[in-house]
Design an enzyme around this catalytic site. Sequence first.
Site, PDB file in Angstrom:
ATOM      1  N   ARG A 162      13.096   7.472  -7.170  1.00 40.71           N
ATOM      2  CA  ARG A 162      12.934   5.837  -7.917  1.00 40.71           C
ATOM      3  C   ARG A 162      13.128   5.277  -8.747  1.00 40.71           C
ATOM      4  O   ARG A 162      12.947   4.899 -10.370  1.00 40.71           O
ATOM      5  CB  ARG A 162      11.255   6.221  -8.643  1.00 40.71           C
ATOM      6  CG  ARG A 162      10.217   6.338  -6.784  1.00 40.71           C
ATOM      7  CD  ARG A 162       9.967   5.665  -6.395  1.00 40.71           C
ATOM      8  NE  ARG A 162       9.004   6.285  -5.530  1.00 40.71           N
ATOM      9  CZ  ARG A 162       9.526   5.778  -4.032  1.00 40.71           C
ATOM     10  NH1 ARG A 162      10.486   6.505  -3.484  1.00 40.71           N
ATOM     11  NH2 ARG A 162       9.213   6.664  -2.875  1.00 40.71           N
ATOM     12  N   SER A 175       1.903   3.995  -8.140  1.00 39.67           N
ATOM     13  CA  SER A 175       1.955   5.445  -9.165  1.00 39.67           C
ATOM     14  C   SER A 175       2.469   4.873 -10.612  1.00 39.67           C
ATOM     15  O   SER A 175       3.312   4.439 -10.595  1.00 39.67           O
ATOM     16  CB  SER A 175       2.941   6.587  -7.737  1.00 39.67           C
ATOM     17  OG  SER A 175       2.542   6.752  -7.286  1.00 39.67           O
ATOM     18  N   GLU A 180       6.848   5.709 -13.573  1.00 37.46           N
ATOM     19  CA  GLU A 180       7.357   5.137 -12.929  1.00 37.46           C
ATOM     20  C   GLU A 180       7.480   3.780 -13.651  1.00 37.46           C
ATOM     21  O   GLU A 180       8.544   3.323 -12.627  1.00 37.46           O
ATOM     22  CB  GLU A 180       6.876   5.704 -10.943  1.00 37.46           C
ATOM     23  CG  GLU A 180       7.336   4.843 -10.285  1.00 37.46           C
ATOM     24  CD  GLU A 180       6.806   5.104  -8.966  1.00 37.46           C
ATOM     25  OE1 GLU A 180       6.877   6.850  -8.515  1.00 37.46           O
ATOM     26  OE2 GLU A 180       6.845   4.337  -7.843  1.00 37.46           O
TER      27      GLU A 180
HETATM   28  C1  LIG Z   1      -0.765  -0.556  -4.815  1.00 33.30           C
HETATM   29  C2  LIG Z   1       0.735  -0.322  -4.994  1.00 33.30           C
HETATM   30  C3  LIG Z   1       0.990   0.715  -3.851  1.00 33.30           C
HETATM   31  C4  LIG Z   1       2.281   0.653  -4.207  1.00 33.30           C
HETATM   32  N1  LIG Z   1       3.110   1.636  -3.724  1.00 33.30           N
HETATM   33  C5  LIG Z   1       4.061   1.761  -3.831  1.00 33.30           C
HETATM   34  C6  LIG Z   1       5.477   2.898  -2.323  1.00 33.30           C
HETATM   35  O1  LIG Z   1       4.602   3.291  -1.570  1.00 33.30           O
HETATM   36  N2  LIG Z   1       5.727   2.922  -2.950  1.00 33.30           N
HETATM   37  C7  LIG Z   1       6.585   3.009  -4.491  1.00 33.30           C
HETATM   38  O2  LIG Z   1       8.104   3.154  -4.530  1.00 33.30           O
HETATM   39  N3  LIG Z   1       6.478   1.996  -5.013  1.00 33.30           N
HETATM   40  C8  LIG Z   1       5.051   1.287  -4.487  1.00 33.30           C
HETATM   41  N4  LIG Z   1       4.455   0.791  -5.518  1.00 33.30           N
HETATM   42  C9  LIG Z   1       4.922  -0.067  -6.883  1.00 33.30           C
HETATM   43  C10 LIG Z   1       5.830  -1.148  -6.699  1.00 33.30           C
HETATM   44  O3  LIG Z   1       4.977  -2.178  -5.836  1.00 33.30           O
HETATM   45  C11 LIG Z   1       7.319  -0.637  -5.881  1.00 33.30           C
HETATM   46  O4  LIG Z   1       8.320  -0.374  -6.814  1.00 33.30           O
HETATM   47  C12 LIG Z   1       8.473  -2.417  -5.819  1.00 33.30           C
HETATM   48  O5  LIG Z   1       9.017  -2.160  -5.348  1.00 33.30           O
HETATM   49  C13 LIG Z   1       8.544  -2.936  -7.819  1.00 33.30           C
HETATM   50  O6  LIG Z   1       8.662  -3.963  -6.610  1.00 33.30           O
HETATM   51  P1  LIG Z   1       8.696  -5.498  -7.663  1.00 33.30           P
HETATM   52  O7  LIG Z   1       9.140  -6.796  -7.122  1.00 33.30           O
HETATM   53  O8  LIG Z   1       6.924  -5.689  -8.188  1.00 33.30           O
HETATM   54  O9  LIG Z   1       9.053  -5.293  -8.930  1.00 33.30           O
HETATM   55  P2  LIG Z   1       8.312  -5.295 -10.496  1.00 33.30           P
HETATM   56  O10 LIG Z   1       7.736  -4.850 -10.917  1.00 33.30           O
HETATM   57  O11 LIG Z   1       8.342  -6.595 -11.011  1.00 33.30           O
HETATM   58  O12 LIG Z   1      10.195  -5.025 -11.356  1.00 33.30           O
HETATM   59  C14 LIG Z   1      10.327  -3.798 -10.984  1.00 33.30           C
HETATM   60  C15 LIG Z   1      11.736  -3.323 -11.560  1.00 33.30           C
HETATM   61  O13 LIG Z   1      12.769  -3.950 -10.584  1.00 33.30           O
HETATM   62  C16 LIG Z   1      13.335  -4.788 -11.484  1.00 33.30           C
HETATM   63  N5  LIG Z   1      13.546  -6.109 -10.999  1.00 33.30           N
HETATM   64  C17 LIG Z   1      12.713  -6.675 -10.331  1.00 33.30           C
HETATM   65  N6  LIG Z   1      13.632  -8.355  -9.340  1.00 33.30           N
HETATM   66  C18 LIG Z   1      15.054  -7.568  -9.952  1.00 33.30           C
HETATM   67  C19 LIG Z   1      15.743  -8.467  -9.069  1.00 33.30           C
HETATM   68  N7  LIG Z   1      15.556  -9.426  -8.584  1.00 33.30           N
HETATM   69  N8  LIG Z   1      17.368  -8.308  -9.794  1.00 33.30           N
HETATM   70  C20 LIG Z   1      17.199  -7.386 -10.655  1.00 33.30           C
HETATM   71  N9  LIG Z   1      16.389  -6.595 -10.907  1.00 33.30           N
HETATM   72  C21 LIG Z   1      14.865  -6.716 -11.191  1.00 33.30           C
HETATM   73  C22 LIG Z   1      12.446  -5.612 -12.486  1.00 33.30           C
HETATM   74  O14 LIG Z   1      13.414  -5.867 -14.315  1.00 33.30           O
HETATM   75  C23 LIG Z   1      11.844  -3.936 -13.389  1.00 33.30           C
HETATM   76  O15 LIG Z   1      12.479  -3.548 -13.272  1.00 33.30           O
HETATM   77  C24 LIG Z   1       3.388   0.512  -5.081  1.00 33.30           C
HETATM   78  C25 LIG Z   1       2.593  -0.584  -6.263  1.00 33.30           C
HETATM   79  C26 LIG Z   1       1.245  -1.469  -6.292  1.00 33.30           C
HETATM   80  C27 LIG Z   1       0.414  -1.750  -6.918  1.00 33.30           C
END
Ligand SMILES: Cc1cc2nc3c(=O)[nH]c(=O)nc-3n(C[C@H](O)[C@H](O)[C@H](O)COP(=O)(O)OP(=O)(O)OC[C@H]3O[C@@H](n4cnc5c(N)ncnc54)[C@H](O)[C@@H]3O)c2cc1C
Length: 302
Positions: free
Chosen positions: A175, A224, A294
């Site tokens: 992660r 998580s 996380e």
């Molecule tokens: C219901 C639920 C289920 C989930 N299940 C999983 C799972 O099974 N496995 C898992 O790994 N995660 C899971 N997650 C967590 C989450 O979905 C992941 O971590 C996801 O990849 C985050 O993506 P995001 O675009 O929402 O990132 P954000 O929350 O918007 O950002 C996360 C990080 O990424 C950075 N970031 C985002 N976009 C960019 C970009 N273009 N350039 C540089 N930095 C960037 C942000 O600055 C931040 O540091 C879950 C979350 C929820 C709510």
Amino acid sequence: MNLNADLLQKKFGKSLIIKEDLSKYSWFNLGGPADIFFRPENKDQLIKFLSEIREDNRKVYILGAGSNTLIRDSGVKGVVIKLGSKFSDIKLLEKDTIEVGAAILDRKVSDFAKNNDISSMEFLSCIPGSIGGAIIMNSGCYGSDISKILLSIKVIDDEGNEKEIKNDKIKFYYRGTDLPKNYIILSAILKGTVSSKQLIEKKQEELIQRKKESQPSQIKTGGSTFKNNHEKKAWMLIKESGCDKFYVGDAKISEKHCNFFVNDGKAKASDIEKLINKVKKEVQSRTGVNLELEIKIIGDEK
Ligand SMILES: Cc1cc2nc3c(=O)[nH]c(=O)nc-3n(C[C@H](O)[C@H](O)[C@H](O)COP(=O)(O)OP(=O)(O)OC[C@H]3O[C@@H](n4cnc5c(N)ncnc54)[C@H](O)[C@@H]3O)c2cc1C
């Protein structure tokens, strides 16, 4: 130099919003305003914006789909950049390789891959974020993660320099990655394996079903809360320490999965943060394990 928000507003028009409420961009549905919220229409506009704010020493945060981020109640006294729809392109490069914009949702990538008979991207149908977020977080589930299908990324740094980085130049860990914090991911090239649409669809459905059985849905959460990088999974440590019924106001712990912390109504971000600290402290004292977050917490403490 101090950013002149009104001047920036004039230069960037509707791409820039002053004091934008961030709660609508987070899955927790929480968070105060951003001093400056910028949603670039294209790469050139992003480069221009970065050059305008370079002299200023305010913090710059990148927001993806906000599914892994808790935004504090006092908001962000700085700049939040969220890549817009122009960064959500997707195209087939070869029969097993696709290029995607960083803002596209993982689920859409999984479906595009399925429709083009590309396997190994089924797991993306279970992750609610964007590709940019998935790369920064090295997101994954059920034995897969993005590092295994990523060939390269295109990024831009805060100086406006663009570069392409191949997978083997990125250190991926559980992660997370070692990508510098000032990189904005613009796009990525993903490679899967050729298969058949029917098989891919079946696998997608199986994974989605597994998720439904083990994790809550339709709730305001960041997934998580703590990483599973210990001998025992975080939810086991939370349960064994008797924390699974802990709450602070409307900040609660999901009954279905006790590593999922929830805004169950009128919680404040500070309630979620207090709950996180309460659980972390209890698990540490009961088991000796120092749980690592996380989810990302952004914004000012006050
Ligand atoms: C219901 C639920 C289920 C989930 N299940 C999983 C799972 O099974 N496995 C898992 O790994 N995660 C899971 N997650 C967590 C989450 O979905 C992941 O971590 C996801 O990849 C985050 O993506 P995001 O675009 O929402 O990132 P954000 O929350 O918007 O950002 C996360 C990080 O990424 C950075 N970031 C985002 N976009 C960019 C970009 N273009 N350039 C540089 N930095 C960037 C942000 O600055 C931040 O540091 C879950 C979350 C929820 C709510």
